[in-house]
Design an enzyme around this catalytic site. Structure first.
Site, PDB file in Angstrom:
ATOM      1  N   ASP A 199       0.887  -1.185   0.049  1.00 36.13           N
ATOM      2  CA  ASP A 199      -0.197   0.074   0.047  1.00 36.13           C
ATOM      3  C   ASP A 199       0.935   1.037  -0.117  1.00 36.13           C
ATOM      4  O   ASP A 199       1.882   1.218   0.839  1.00 36.13           O
ATOM      5  CB  ASP A 199      -0.893  -0.003   1.233  1.00 36.13           C
ATOM      6  CG  ASP A 199      -1.889  -1.123   1.287  1.00 36.13           C
ATOM      7  OD1 ASP A 199      -2.225  -1.659   0.155  1.00 36.13           O
ATOM      8  OD2 ASP A 199      -2.460  -1.654   2.364  1.00 36.13           O
ATOM      9  N   ARG A 264     -16.386 -13.074   0.662  1.00 38.57           N
ATOM     10  CA  ARG A 264     -15.501 -12.292   1.477  1.00 38.57           C
ATOM     11  C   ARG A 264     -15.713 -11.031   1.238  1.00 38.57           C
ATOM     12  O   ARG A 264     -15.742 -10.302  -0.044  1.00 38.57           O
ATOM     13  CB  ARG A 264     -13.959 -12.774   1.446  1.00 38.57           C
ATOM     14  CG  ARG A 264     -13.019 -12.078   2.270  1.00 38.57           C
ATOM     15  CD  ARG A 264     -11.714 -12.448   2.002  1.00 38.57           C
ATOM     16  NE  ARG A 264     -10.681 -11.704   3.240  1.00 38.57           N
ATOM     17  CZ  ARG A 264     -10.380 -10.688   3.010  1.00 38.57           C
ATOM     18  NH1 ARG A 264     -10.208 -10.310   1.791  1.00 38.57           N
ATOM     19  NH2 ARG A 264      -9.484 -10.360   3.905  1.00 38.57           N
TER      20      ARG A 264
END
Length: 325
Positions: A199, A264
């Site tokens: 990230d 999910r």
């Protein structure tokens, strides 16, 4: 695969606590600041409990997320494409990366116009807007608390040196909700839900429902699966925090594998600095005669560079200082 004994031994704490190979940190304990520093140094990833985010906010937003992702594709697409905010399906970024995922990418600006969601949530999508804003506010507060505890653990002042970047009115933070539908393995191999990457921001706060799929890469290159825990949060060190600590903290490489039987849903807050913020190692963390590993750059420059890259690229390599030969 369980984390190696070598990795656990290297995580040299007086009272190490692990959650199936992942550092587990109780934010209410007085030693949490030192445990957080160690986790950021050795793993770049950890799980937190006693985080202070009300369960009701989590449940409320997940309910709204499931409602959105359960809608027909034609309705979801009315939320707009991700340019920069809106709905995406399978395509991840502009450079050809594909995953078994659909998602909503949203700004954390509470004034964002949610009228594009009216076809799903009714003429007034106020419930969804409020659920997002309340959740983001709570997880941002937790992220700031963690960053200030890290400052305490590193013995640097002011203690808001990291957190002030998230609290700034111009903070370029984003919020993402991912949905990974069930998918059977192809030719005996699980499909990639979201490919491996780091990230780029300062810190990421992840929460998912009780479905497996998330994996992180250890320093030795081995991937370990992170068991789900819908009551807790997982924290990622981002590239920007790695730079600000001159490589002392490690930005974790992670990915998501598609689950063969269960859907999910994950929700991630990406805490980023203002676009004009200069990112460089903090002088207070530089030891005598220690060289900076990175060139100074603005968050806008790094974000633009990351946007041009492939998901799995090492984005920071372009900003590393080359040692003189």
């Amino acid at each position: 695969m369980l984390v190696s004994k070598k990795a656990i031994d290297h995580f040299s704490l007086n009272t190490p606590t692990f959650f199936s190979g992942v550092p587990l940190i109780d934010l209410s304990k007085p030693d949490s600041k030192n445990l957080l520093v160690k986790a950021c140094e050795e793993f770049g990833f950890f799980k937190v409990v006693n985080h202070g985010v009300p369960t009701g906010l989590i449940t409320k937003l997940e309910t709204e997320a499931i409602k959105f992702f359960s809608s027909p594709l034609s309705k979801k697409e009315k939320a707009g494409s991700t340019s920069p905010f809106g709905y995406g399906n399978k395509s991840i970024g502009p450079n050809g990366d594909i995953g078994w995922v659909e998602y909503l990418l949203l700004t954390t600006n509470p004034e964002f116009n949610y009228q594009g969601f009216a076809s799903i949530f009714g003429e007034n999508p106020e419930i969804f807007r409020c659920a997002v804003n309340e959740y983001v506010s709570a997880v941002k507060s937790m992220a700031c608390e963690i960053l200030e505890l890290l400052s305490d653990g590193l013995k640097i002042q002011p203690r808001n040196v990291f957190s002030k970047l998230l609290m700034d009115e111009q903070s370029d933070s984003v919020f993402r909700m991912n949905h990974y539908p069930p998918c059977q393995p192809v030719d005996g191999r699980d499909l990639i839900g979201f490919g491996e990457h780091t990230d780029p921001q300062i810190i990421s706060v992840l929460r998912s429902n009780n479905t497996s799929g998330l994996q992180i890469s250890l320093r030795d290159g081995h991937w370990i699966s992170v068991p789900p825990d819908q009551d807790s949060f997982f924290i990622n060190v981002g590239d920007s925090l790695q730079v600000m600590t001159n490589g002392r903290f490690k930005s974790v490489r992670h990915r998501v594998m598609a689950n063969s039987s269960k859907s999910r849903v994950s929700m991630i807050y990406f805490g980023g600095p203002p676009l004009s913020e200069k990112i460089a190692p903090l002088p207070s963390l530089m030891e005598d005669e220690e060289d900076s590993l990175y060139k100074e750059f603005t968050w806008f420059e790094y974000k633009r560079s990351a946007h041009k890259s492939k998901l799995a690229d090492n984005r920071l390599v372009l900003f590393e200082k080359i040692a003189a030969s």
